[in-house]
Design an enzyme around this catalytic site. Sequence first.
Site, PDB file in Angstrom:
ATOM      1  N   ASP A  84      17.388  25.141  50.541  1.00  0.00           N
ATOM      2  CA  ASP A  84      17.162  26.116  51.605  1.00  0.00           C
ATOM      3  C   ASP A  84      16.570  25.424  52.822  1.00  0.00           C
ATOM      4  OD1 ASP A  84      17.999  28.138  49.944  1.00  0.00           O
ATOM      5  OD2 ASP A  84      15.970  28.655  49.287  1.00  0.00           O
ATOM      6  N   ARG A  85      16.826  25.984  53.969  1.00  0.00           N
ATOM      7  CA  ARG A  85      16.315  25.397  55.216  1.00  0.00           C
ATOM      8  C   ARG A  85      14.813  25.088  55.156  1.00  0.00           C
ATOM      9  NH1 ARG A  85      16.019  28.375  61.139  1.00  0.00           N
ATOM     10  NH2 ARG A  85      15.446  26.537  62.344  1.00  0.00           N
TER      11      ARG A  85
END
Length: 255
Positions: free
Chosen positions: A70-71
């Site tokens: 995930d970012r």
Amino acid sequence: MIAGYETGRQDMTEKPVLKILYQDDYLVAVDKPPGLFVHRSFMDKDEQFFALQLVRDQIGRYVYPLHRLDRPTSGVLLFALTQEVARQMGEAFTGKSIRKTYYALTRGHLPGEALIDYPLKEKLDKIGDKFASRDKPEQEAQTYYQNVTTASLPVPLGKYNSVRYSLVKLQPETGRRHQIRRHLAHLRHPIIGDINYGDNKQNPFFIKYFGFKRLMLMAKKLEFTHPVSGKAVVIAADFDRQWLSVFERLGWESF
């Protein structure tokens, strides 16, 4: 830690250089900072840089992403350098033969160790998955966790007279979207800095007390059998200076 990513935003104009943790003729792994997308997506219209393009430009070769972080998650990110190795490693990830180790800072004292076996409904994006079925059944999801250490701050917050934290080691057995974040929230021990599943009192306190904003989740280590040589490979990232500053303020040694 790359300047400009510490708050989860890409606000620099110079192209960052990612730390290469492992490289041979078939694979390359980097230490992804928080705030960096792995590759372009519908959510990235204002972003300048992406891990896939940065790695490609650094090593001068096309790279194939093998998994997703995930970012806001930092840590070990692995790419293949050939299509055949990408296929083999893809099978290894799907077949659960790759061991993934994460660390998280959570709210409260989460003792002991256990397997979280809690099915999850598929997490869909409003735009990217707008044509996907919303009626799919829950998917099996398992995450093993182990308490590493705990700490308390003598500061009242909400209905509690202290702020408590746990450092937790996690090994997901399946790969559902936001699995670790959702599983820890299910246990009522959400990850600090999680804006989707976290604590709306603890998160602002953490920013004020520790002086930075980010998701305190790190992909610490990958372990697998090399698809070509057959040798055991262990790739690990170090805790960055923000993690170390938290350890120091909570009286923990580095892990």
